[in-house]
Scaffold this motif. Structure first.
Motif, PDB file in Angstrom:
ATOM      1  N   GLY A 535       0.826  -1.194   0.000  1.00  0.00           N
ATOM      2  CA  GLY A 535       0.000   0.000   0.000  1.00  0.00           C
ATOM      3  C   GLY A 535       0.861   1.244   0.000  1.00  0.00           C
ATOM      4  N   THR A 536       0.364   2.220   0.671  1.00  0.00           N
ATOM      5  CA  THR A 536       1.067   3.483   0.743  1.00  0.00           C
ATOM      6  C   THR A 536       2.345   3.343   1.575  1.00  0.00           C
ATOM      7  N   GLY A 681      -5.690   0.261  -3.419  1.00  0.00           N
ATOM      8  CA  GLY A 681      -6.258  -0.632  -4.422  1.00  0.00           C
ATOM      9  C   GLY A 681      -7.629  -1.100  -3.997  1.00  0.00           C
ATOM     10  N   GLY A 747      -8.618   4.203  -4.293  1.00  0.00           N
ATOM     11  CA  GLY A 747      -8.040   5.468  -3.857  1.00  0.00           C
ATOM     12  C   GLY A 747      -6.919   5.985  -4.741  1.00  0.00           C
ATOM     13  N   LYS A 785      -7.726  11.928  -1.119  1.00  0.00           N
ATOM     14  CA  LYS A 785      -8.114  12.532   0.168  1.00  0.00           C
ATOM     15  C   LYS A 785      -8.802  13.884  -0.032  1.00  0.00           C
ATOM     16  N   SER A 788     -12.473  13.357  -0.316  1.00  0.00           N
ATOM     17  CA  SER A 788     -13.097  13.223   1.007  1.00  0.00           C
ATOM     18  C   SER A 788     -13.326  14.581   1.630  1.00  0.00           C
ATOM     19  N   GLY A 862      -9.136  -0.129   4.616  1.00  0.00           N
ATOM     20  CA  GLY A 862      -8.831   0.795   3.530  1.00  0.00           C
ATOM     21  C   GLY A 862      -9.292   2.197   3.848  1.00  0.00           C
ATOM     22  N   LEU A 864     -10.008   4.699   1.921  1.00  0.00           N
ATOM     23  CA  LEU A 864     -11.128   5.232   1.136  1.00  0.00           C
ATOM     24  C   LEU A 864     -12.444   4.883   1.836  1.00  0.00           C
ATOM     25  N   LEU A 867     -12.449   6.769   5.499  1.00  0.00           N
ATOM     26  CA  LEU A 867     -12.450   8.226   5.657  1.00  0.00           C
ATOM     27  C   LEU A 867     -13.326   8.998   4.679  1.00  0.00           C
ATOM     28  N   HIS A 868     -13.706   8.365   3.573  1.00  0.00           N
ATOM     29  CA  HIS A 868     -14.553   9.132   2.652  1.00  0.00           C
ATOM     30  C   HIS A 868     -15.933   9.314   3.274  1.00  0.00           C
TER      31      HIS A 868
HETATM   32  P1  ADP Z   1      -3.271   0.891   1.507  1.00  0.00           P
HETATM   33  O1  ADP Z   1      -4.452   0.547   0.724  1.00  0.00           O
HETATM   34  O2  ADP Z   1      -2.258   1.545   0.730  1.00  0.00           O
HETATM   35  O3  ADP Z   1      -2.792  -0.196   2.380  1.00  0.00           O
HETATM   36  P2  ADP Z   1      -4.874   2.732   2.895  1.00  0.00           P
HETATM   37  O4  ADP Z   1      -5.992   1.825   3.147  1.00  0.00           O
HETATM   38  O5  ADP Z   1      -4.509   3.668   3.966  1.00  0.00           O
HETATM   39  O6  ADP Z   1      -3.576   1.993   2.524  1.00  0.00           O
HETATM   40  O7  ADP Z   1      -5.232   3.543   1.600  1.00  0.00           O
HETATM   41  C1  ADP Z   1      -4.423   4.566   1.153  1.00  0.00           C
HETATM   42  C2  ADP Z   1      -5.116   5.218   0.027  1.00  0.00           C
HETATM   43  O8  ADP Z   1      -6.290   5.843   0.486  1.00  0.00           O
HETATM   44  C3  ADP Z   1      -4.291   6.308  -0.579  1.00  0.00           C
HETATM   45  O9  ADP Z   1      -3.700   5.825  -1.743  1.00  0.00           O
HETATM   46  C4  ADP Z   1      -5.285   7.381  -0.952  1.00  0.00           C
HETATM   47  O10 ADP Z   1      -5.596   7.245  -2.307  1.00  0.00           O
HETATM   48  C5  ADP Z   1      -6.506   7.054  -0.189  1.00  0.00           C
HETATM   49  N1  ADP Z   1      -6.780   8.066   0.817  1.00  0.00           N
HETATM   50  C6  ADP Z   1      -5.931   8.674   1.670  1.00  0.00           C
HETATM   51  N2  ADP Z   1      -6.581   9.544   2.453  1.00  0.00           N
HETATM   52  C7  ADP Z   1      -7.876   9.482   2.087  1.00  0.00           C
HETATM   53  C8  ADP Z   1      -9.047  10.111   2.514  1.00  0.00           C
HETATM   54  N3  ADP Z   1      -9.029  11.024   3.478  1.00  0.00           N
HETATM   55  N4  ADP Z   1     -10.196   9.789   1.897  1.00  0.00           N
HETATM   56  C9  ADP Z   1     -10.231   8.877   0.919  1.00  0.00           C
HETATM   57  N5  ADP Z   1      -9.162   8.247   0.478  1.00  0.00           N
HETATM   58  C10 ADP Z   1      -7.989   8.539   1.051  1.00  0.00           C
END
Ligand code: ADP
Ligand code: MG
Length: 917
Positions: A535-536, A681, A747, A785, A788, A862, A864, A867-868
């Motif tokens: 992920g990130t 993803g 995301g 983000k 959101s 996730g 998205l 937090l969305h």
């Molecule tokens: P990963 O899927 O990488 O393990 P996350 O579940 O934290 O990690 O998702 C990260 C992704 O979420 C980022 O790539 C970004 O696109 C998206 N993201 C980050 N902040 C927000 C937010 N506030 N609202 C919606 N999507 C977000």
């Protein structure tokens, strides 16, 4: 010489005496700044009252919504008609607006008288007269065979329900027409126009003269957000935040409010400031007790006020030797034009003398001086009061915008302001003194009130055209229920292909067996290491699991960055980096010597032959390291550990993040048999019956299948719903042509889709004034983000604007509304598509179990999803709609990918140990 001096001295003294006399006499009309600040506060309170749902009905200042939501942006064009009713003359106009970048327009008009029998007759007569005049105008301009949109300036308080509908509340000024009050004036005008078969005009908008003035000035100066009339009547309008307007649905953007401030004081709020002359004037007017503020300000009453004062002063022997003339006894004998002329100080006393003489008053020099000063006090008071109310509006604007200094423009029209020699200067000065924190530009409108109706019509025209274009752009993002059902059915078919031996090789939804067959039973315990890659962030974790009654999971973790050059470098570099991070972590935790069992969350599609073997099928998301595809990631990790030769680890399991999520939630809720990721993803896993998994031996029990549904559509099966923006995003990605469903739902891509749409809208001239800024060109600038943030309901438009500004996008209020709409369309579609996919999964589970009704839990992780502001709700609604026989509980996973890997490792370890025994 001496004699001349003496004369001058004598004259000055005489003048001073006269002025002192009048000042004393009209003491009550000279308002100090303290009083004006007090008036300003009272007016502020009135505005709040007028805007409030519960207080509006009793408010005197009606604060009428105008349904004008946008100012001109310079891109208006076309040929428009307007009629202007409500001033001293009636007027018909033709306004041509050119979209030539120079804000130019052409105006031709004709004035018509407003005879007393028309403006104090019946409604039918009035509107017939208006229609007749318009016909005459059109004939004179040879326009009668054209179909033209018409704007109607109607400068009386109206309760509007639409831009082209409004019921008259009450007549003001010198109008008093029967049978109009309470009825829709637009339909009356339409009816009158329809009687003329040879003209075809379409009444599109009705505006107040204040609104018209603001719009006209707004065409030249984009800062203009206040309209002010100081003429026959007085009134003001300004752009108010929708969220403060209780009487109109919706919270987005702004709407022009016609304050109808003329009625300020009708409840007695200004009684302490009103003089006996004001009261007398009111009693003799057409509408006693009404429009009390207007009666202290507007040109229709100024002359009469002066007359009443002169009359009383004369009767008391203070003027004209106490001799009253018949003229002075006659109502309305002194008019605004007289007041203006008398106050032309540059011309000395000659005008005054002439006017008074015409009134048969035989004025002396002293009389002329005194009368001139009476005029000054009366007109100065008008400017003072007007300034106080305007200052209240400016303060409100400043507070609405939450700025310390307001920079704004006030568009002004009206005969008093335009013709009185000192009025503008006085007004400006007092306003600047009352609100020192507002930088105000006063812009005189050229035939503002009349032309404004055409401008409003032009803006309405432009907005309607723009709306059509925006709707067309966003239409492909609106998916009908039928389309979503189709998506669900296609997903279901792809799931089956992936499970079947003959079709799985070519299946786009790969349905990868994970060799995770059991869920935790609570007897697991021990210390485990976990890695989370995909992920990130990359993370290393130490997980302590306790069993029995003190069942618990403790975690320590450290986040490491994976630089872009490593993500997209060679495989060896990537794995060496990972091992380096593990070494750091072990050092940091002081556990370098312990050979701990390790679970590796590796969130990319892997073909597994056992729980600790996983061959990478292909990179997704932001990864693209060389020499990894087709290789066993566990081997690569082991080799990197060997290369480093510093510590050893027991790699027990390689796990997908979906599986980790399912396991984590399964630890709490045994009914959790599905894991969903909506983060960088998009992916899902679920427990499938072994008998359905053709490529794995055995028919007993279940195994978790990592669907890798992100690849859904890679065979083109959902191309019918992919938009050109989806294609652009795909083409700009690291893995063009792959993961098409993921690119519409996750995301990593949603912000990018939004950016592509914004570029297109800008190219079409619908956003950002048609200017594609440097930052909008940057791939990735619009992160998910921001969706959101922008879509958050609690966020005011101004904050949306600020977010966009941080991105280097200079947006107007209207731009912000459009951007928000775009974000909403993209995220909603993502949630719906995701929901359609999930509906296919739960339906499959229901059929597997052979039940009428399925109860199941989905573990979700996730950002998205988490937090969305709307994603999760829309997703759940869609599942409910498309899989009505399934009762789905959504369970948020707390750190699924880390904890899950440890749990799987623990389960594997437990099973392994049992096996050994
Ligand atoms: P990963 O899927 O990488 O393990 P996350 O579940 O934290 O990690 O998702 C990260 C992704 O979420 C980022 O790539 C970004 O696109 C998206 N993201 C980050 N902040 C927000 C937010 N506030 N609202 C919606 N999507 C977000
Ligand atoms: Mg994750």
């Amino acid at each position: 010489m001496f004699a001349v001096h003496l004369l001058a001295f004598h004259f000055t003294k005489l003048k001073e005496d006269q002025i002192k006399k009048v000042d004393r006499y009209l003491y009550h009309m000279r308002l100090s700044d303290d009083v004006l600040l007090d008036v300003m506060e009272r007016f502020q309170a009135e505005m709040v009252k007028g805007l409030g749902r519960d207080t509006n009905s009793t408010a005197t200042v009606k604060m009428l919504p105008s349904f004008v939501r946008s100012l001109p942006d310079g891109s208006e064009k076309g040929d428009f008609l307007a009629v202007d009713l409500g001033g001293s003359q009636f007027r018909a106009l033709e306004v041509k607006v050119f979209n030539d970048g120079k804000q130019s327009s052409q105006l031709e008009s004709k004035f018509y008288p407003t005879p007393k029998e028309v403006i104090q007759g019946s409604g039918t007569e009035l509107f017939n007269y208006v229609a007749d005049c318009l016909l005459d105008f059109m004939e004179s301009k040879n326009l009668q065979h054209k179909k033209l949109p018409l704007g109607f300036t109607f400068s009386f308080p109206c309760k509007q329900t639409k831009l082209e509908e409004g019921a008259l509340l009450a007549w003001t000024k010198h109008f008093k027409v029967r049978g109009v009050q309470g009825t829709d004036v637009v339909s009356s005008l339409r009816k009158a126009l329809q009687k003329h078969k040879d003209i075809d005009v379409d009444v599109l908008a009705m505006v107040n003269d204040t609104v018209g003035t603001m719009m006209t000035c707004g065409y030249d100066d984009p800062h203009c957000e206040v309209g002010l009339i100081i003429g026959t009547g007085t009134n003001a309008c300004y752009m108010e935040e929708m969220r403060h307007i209780d009487l109109v649905e919706g919270d987005e953007g702004r709407m022009c409010i016609n304050t109808e401030w003329g009625a300020f004081g009708d409840d007695g709020a200004l009684d302490d400031l009103r003089t006996e002359f004001d009261r007398e004037l009111d009693l003799g007017s057409l509408n006693p007790g009404k429009q009390l503020f207007e009666k202290m300000i507007s040109s229709l009453y100024l002359g009469e006020l002066v007359r009443l004062i002169l009359l009383k002063m004369t009767k008391e022997g203070l003027l004209f030797n106490g001799k009253v003339s018949t003229a002075l006894l006659t109502k309305d004998k002194i008019e605004m034009k007289h007041v203006c002329a008398m106050e032309k100080y540059k011309e000395g006393l000659s005008n005054t003398k002439e006017i008074l003489t015409e009134l048969n008053l035989f004025p002396s020099e002293e009389d002329c001086i005194a009368v001139q000063h009476v005029c000054t006090i009366v007109s100065f008071r008008s400017a003072n009061l007007c300034a106080a109310a305007l200052a209240a509006i400016l303060t409100r604007l400043r507070e609405n915008k939450k700025v310390l200094r307001l920079r704004t423009t006030v568009g002004i029209d009206g005969g008093l302001y335009k013709t009185h020699p000192q009025y503008p200067k006085r007004l400006h000065k007092v306003v600047r003194r009352l609100v020192p924190n507002c930088d105000v530009r006063f812009l005189l409108s050229q035939s503002g009130s009349a032309k404004g109706a055409a401008m409003v019509t032009a803006v309405a025209y432009r907005l309607a055209a723009q709306r059509k274009q925006i709707d067309a752009v966003l239409a492909p993002f609106l998916l009908s229920l039928d389309t979503l059902r189709e998506v669900k059915d296609k997903m279901r078919a792809e799931l089956e292909y992936g499970l079947k031996r003959e079709t799985q090789a070519s299946a786009t939804v790969k349905m990868l067996p994970t060799y995770v067959c059991g869920t935790p039973d609570g007897t697991e315990s021990g210390k485990f290491l976990a890695l989370d890659l995909g992920g990130t962030n990359f993370r290393v974790l130490l997980v302590k699991i306790r069993s029995g009654r003190r069942r618990s999971v403790q975690m320590y973790n450290k986040i490491f960055a994976i630089p872009l050059e490593i993500m997209q470098g060679t495989g060896e570099e990537l794995f060496d980096h990972i091992v380096q991070c593990i070494a750091d972590f072990l050092e940091y935790m002081g556990i370098k010597g312990a050979r701990l069992p390790l679970g590796f969350t590796f969130s990319f599609p892997c073909r597994q032959a056992s729980i600790d073997k996983g061959t990478l099928v292909g990179w997704t998301k932001g990864f693209k390291a060389t020499d990894c595809e087709g290789e066993d990631v566990v081997d690569m990790l082991r080799e990197a550990i060997r290369r480093r030769n510093e510590f050893d680890l027991d790699i027990v399991a390689v796990v997908n993040d979906t599986v980790g999520t399912m396991m984590t939630c399964g630890y709490e809720d045994p009914n959790c048999e599905i894991g969903l990721i909506a983060g960088t993803g998009s992916n899902v896993c679920y427990m499938e019956d072994m008998k359905n998994i053709e490529i794995v031996e055995g028919n007993e029990g279940k195994m978790c299948i990592n669907t890798e549904w992100g690849g859904f559509g890679d065979n083109g099966c959902i191309d019918n719903i992919r938009t050109k923006y989806d294609k652009q995003v795909d083409e700009g990605s690291l893995n063009a042509g792959k993961q098409r469903y993921e690119k519409m739902t996750s995301g990593m891509y949603l912000g990018e889709i939004v950016r592509q749409i914004l570029i297109d809208l800008t190219k079409q001239g619908l956003l950002f004034r048609g200017q594609i800024s440097e930052s909008l060109r940057k791939r990735g600038i619009f992160e998910t983000k921001f969706l959101s943030q922008i879509e958050s309901d609690r966020l005011a438009l101004l904050q949306v604007r600020r977010i966009l500004q941080q991105l280097g996008l200079d947006s107007t209020c209207e731009d912000s509304i459009i951007v928000k709409e775009v974000c909403g369309a993209v995220s909603r579609r993502a949630a719906q598509l995701c929901g359609a996919g999930l509906a296919a999964i739960v339906e499959k589970k229901r059929e597997n179990r052979g039940v009428e009704h399925l109860q199941i839990t989905v573990g979700v992780d996730g950002t998205l999803y988490k937090l969305h502001p709307h994603f999760s709700r829309v997703l759940q609604e869609t599942v409910r709609e498309l899989a009505p026989q399934c009762d789905v509980t959504f369970m948020l996973s707390e750190d699924g990918s880390g904890k899950g890997a440890a749990l799987i490792t623990a389960v594997a370890k437990r099973l392994h140990n049992i096996g050994r025994k």
